[in-house]
Enzyme design. Structure first.
Site, PDB file in Angstrom:
ATOM      1  N   ARG A  52       0.858  -1.258   0.079  1.00 17.63           N
ATOM      2  CA  ARG A  52       0.092  -0.129   0.051  1.00 17.63           C
ATOM      3  C   ARG A  52       0.910   1.320   0.136  1.00 17.63           C
ATOM      4  NH1 ARG A  52      -4.362  -1.701   4.405  1.00 17.63           N
ATOM      5  NH2 ARG A  52      -2.310  -2.480   5.290  1.00 17.63           N
ATOM      6  N   LYS A 172       2.168 -20.026   4.316  1.00 15.99           N
ATOM      7  CA  LYS A 172       1.393 -20.438   5.524  1.00 15.99           C
ATOM      8  C   LYS A 172       0.807 -19.167   6.404  1.00 15.99           C
ATOM      9  CE  LYS A 172       3.666 -22.043   9.277  1.00 15.99           C
ATOM     10  NZ  LYS A 172       4.232 -20.971   9.993  1.00 15.99           N
ATOM     11  N   HIS A 265       4.742 -27.775   9.191  1.00 15.89           N
ATOM     12  CA  HIS A 265       6.106 -28.190   8.838  1.00 15.89           C
ATOM     13  C   HIS A 265       6.513 -29.635   9.432  1.00 15.89           C
ATOM     14  CE1 HIS A 265       7.042 -24.199   7.759  1.00 15.89           C
ATOM     15  NE2 HIS A 265       7.360 -23.592   9.027  1.00 15.89           N
ATOM     16  N   LYS A 368      19.020 -24.748  19.166  1.00 18.33           N
ATOM     17  CA  LYS A 368      18.392 -24.878  17.985  1.00 18.33           C
ATOM     18  C   LYS A 368      18.602 -26.279  17.207  1.00 18.33           C
ATOM     19  CE  LYS A 368      16.935 -23.349  13.523  1.00 18.33           C
ATOM     20  NZ  LYS A 368      15.404 -23.174  13.444  1.00 18.33           N
TER      21      LYS A 368
HETATM   22  C1  BG6 Z   1       8.153 -20.467  10.357  1.00 17.64           C
HETATM   23  C2  BG6 Z   1       7.479 -20.280  11.712  1.00 17.64           C
HETATM   24  O1  BG6 Z   1       7.252 -21.220   9.577  1.00 17.64           O
HETATM   25  O2  BG6 Z   1       9.342 -21.293  10.697  1.00 17.64           O
HETATM   26  C3  BG6 Z   1       8.394 -19.636  12.740  1.00 17.64           C
HETATM   27  O3  BG6 Z   1       6.255 -19.107  11.711  1.00 17.64           O
HETATM   28  C4  BG6 Z   1       9.585 -20.328  12.961  1.00 17.64           C
HETATM   29  O4  BG6 Z   1       7.684 -19.302  13.985  1.00 17.64           O
HETATM   30  C5  BG6 Z   1      10.397 -20.956  11.572  1.00 17.64           C
HETATM   31  O5  BG6 Z   1      10.449 -19.553  13.850  1.00 17.64           O
HETATM   32  C6  BG6 Z   1      11.479 -21.751  11.851  1.00 17.64           C
HETATM   33  O6  BG6 Z   1      12.040 -22.162  10.507  1.00 17.64           O
HETATM   34  P1  BG6 Z   1      13.412 -22.939  10.610  1.00 17.64           P
HETATM   35  O7  BG6 Z   1      13.829 -22.941   9.077  1.00 17.64           O
HETATM   36  O8  BG6 Z   1      14.355 -21.622  11.194  1.00 17.64           O
HETATM   37  O9  BG6 Z   1      13.460 -24.051  11.418  1.00 17.64           O
END
Ligand code: BG6
Length: 522
Positions: A52, A172, A265, A368
């Site tokens: 926009r 998504k 996912h 992670k």
């Molecule tokens: C996204 C989610 O689809 O995937 C996020 O909305 C998440 O909340 C992210 O942090 C994680 O992706 P990746 O590739 O870092 O595991």
């Protein structure tokens, strides 16, 4: 199911709705630049960003330059100047019906200037919906009512040189629940053929996710043991160390971990692990097998739901002076949104009957980590018990598919410790992807966009997959006792203790989550 897939990406006009959004800045434009740098973008490809805010092409290019310099690998100022000529900006509210005719004109003029208009008089157009989910349906309806979808892929397959295609990539979330997902799918279906709808899941763009099918079906040693006779259980984990931060208000608080990660996912990852072999590596065959699998998910009786799942939200982190999730800006604590979710699933089919699949995902976890663990049963008998009574305790083999941040496959086997007598210990056969195959992990969005330009939906989701995912998760999401008993967990941990109870429950074998030590920093 699939009609026409080109060998290489077709030139097209890529129209990004939501051009001022985070995804465009952080992922889409940097990924396009990386593709250009690698000479993989089709000659003639043009990008129109739409949002926009009024802005000129040059202002848009300048903003995108900053993003690419920050997020694209191999940024080079000279190459950027060439690439930037492909970028255009069109201001307008795509959800307003009168916004589309000017956009249609712009698409035409950009296509004509780039020489990519087809004989039929229209161009290949790839729409990319990267806007707030509430705007999806109005924008799709506007695309349809303004005649922006002029020709379908079927026509294109008869005369690919002369006719154009129009496709759409949808980000998504695909709905907020089953009902809204069905509504979105109907809205898409009114305008586009299913073959032209690309529901993106960036997890399917990850190398080690794609490798799951290769590992299973390009080798002959895994399939004979990939079943209820040999597998004790399967775990799928996606743990993140980051919290929710500023995303709470606009998105996360209405979503939560089960919607955001598991329904989308992780069910996809699980499907690749558990599905039957597709007859061919093509979109139709793979989608059919995933859907077949989802349809065998065992329905959980209402009274068992709280035993088959658990929700958690992170508490405060005094060491970092960070608030609990419930106190983050934009969070309504009464909603009890999950920043951690774990669930158990079973599939009522010949291969997997009785084998539990455990899935979990959380924010502010110990490390992670995205991985799949296939835990095999112990050997049926233990001949070493004569000399080592304690050897009965040795664990079964375990296959770990590490998706991120480390990419690799590890098989834990038992071995004899060198020396006199028989002493057993576990050791890992370790395939490190980076070391073996080289190359840096690439941003998943780039290759996925190229697939859409080729018409290849192998790494995209069919409407039935999305709806099945909701059918699996919806009972847990709607379970009031589960929601009201949400647990608080310590940031930097592996989630609430209730998740450990979940995996230990109902098993004569001691099962536990695979929680590797966080890698030492520095
Ligand atoms: C996204 C989610 O689809 O995937 C996020 O909305 C998440 O909340 C992210 O942090 C994680 O992706 P990746 O590739 O870092 O595991």
């Amino acid at each position: 199911m699939t009609t026409h897939v080109s060998a290489t990406a077709d030139a097209c006009v890529l129209v990004i709705f939501g051009a001022s959004g985070d995804l465009t800045h952080r992922k889409l434009v940097p990924a396009l630049f990386e593709l250009d740098h690698a000479r993989r973008l089709p000659k003639g490809l043009q990008v129109i960003g739409m949002a926009r805010t009024p802005m000129s092409d040059d202002e848009f290019r300048a903003k995108m330059r900053e993003s690419a310099a920050k997020f694209a690998s191999g940024f080079d100022a000279g190459e950027w100047d060439e690439f930037a000529k492909r970028l255009h900006y069109h201001a307008g509210d795509a959800a307003a019906p009168d916004a589309m005719p000017p956009l249609a004109k712009r698409i035409e003029s950009v296509a004509v200037a780039a020489g990519i208009q087809k004989k039929s008089g229209s161009a290949n157009v790839l729409f990319y919906l990267s806007v707030a989910p509430g705007l999806y349906e109005p924008i799709i309806a506007n695309i349809g009512s303004c005649g922006l979808v002029s020709e379908g892929k079927r026509w294109c397959s008869i005369d690919p040189a002369g006719a154009s295609w129009q496709r759409i990539i949808v980000e998504k979330p695909f709905g907020q629940d089953l009902h809204s997902a069905e509504s979105l799918n109907r809205a898409l279906g009114r305008v586009f053929e299913e073959d032209d709808i690309f529901r993106i899941d960036h997890y399917l763009g990850k190398e080690l996710v794609q490798n799951i099918l290769v590992m299973r079906f390009a080798n002959s040693i895994f399939e004979p043991v990939w079943n209820r006779v040999h597998v004790d259980h399967v775990q799928v984990t996606a743990a993140e160390t980051v919290g929710v931060g500023s995303r709470a208000a606009n998105f996360y608080d209405a979503a939560g971990a089960m919607r955001d990660m598991i329904q989308s996912h992780l069910l996809q990852v699980l499907a690749l692990v558990a599905m039957e072999p597709p007859s061919l590596y093509d979109a139709g065959a793979i989608m059919r097998e995933k859907i077949k699998l989802f349809n065998t998910a065992r329905p959980v009786p209402a009274e068992k739901l709280p035993l088959w799942a658990t929700f958690g939200r992170y508490g405060p982190d005094p060491a970092k002076s960070e608030p609990a999730y419930a106190d983050e800006k934009g969070v309504d604590p009464a909603r009890r949104t999950d920043t951690f979710a774990a669930m158990r699933l079973e599939f009522d089919n010949w291969r997997w009957a009785g084998v539990p699949f455990y899935i979990r995902s959380g924010k502010k976890m110990a490390t992670k980590l995205t991985e799949v663990v296939v835990q095999f049963r112990r050997p049926p008998t233990n001949p070493f018990r004569v000399i080592r009574p304690d050897s009965e305790e040795r664990p079964g083999n375990r296959l770990v598919i590490s998706i991120a941040p480390h990419e690799g496959i590890t098989l834990r086997i038992e071995g004899k410790v060198p020396g006199a007598g028989i002493k057993l210990d576990s050791a890992d056969l370790d395939l490190n992807y980076l070391e073996r195959f080289g190359g840096e992990p690439v941003e998943a969005y780039g290759p996925l966009m190229l697939d859409a330009m080729r018409g290849d939906r192998t790494l995209y989701k069919h409407r039935d997959e999305v709806e099945s995912g909701w059918r699996i998760c919806q009972p847990f999401l709607d379970c009031e006792p589960l929601r009201s008993s949400i647990h608080t967990y310590t940031p930097g941990s592996w989630g609430p203790g209730a998740a450990d109870e979940l995996i230990q429950r109902d098993s004569p074998n001691p099962r536990s989550w695979h929680n590797p030590q966080p890698e030492a920093k520095g």
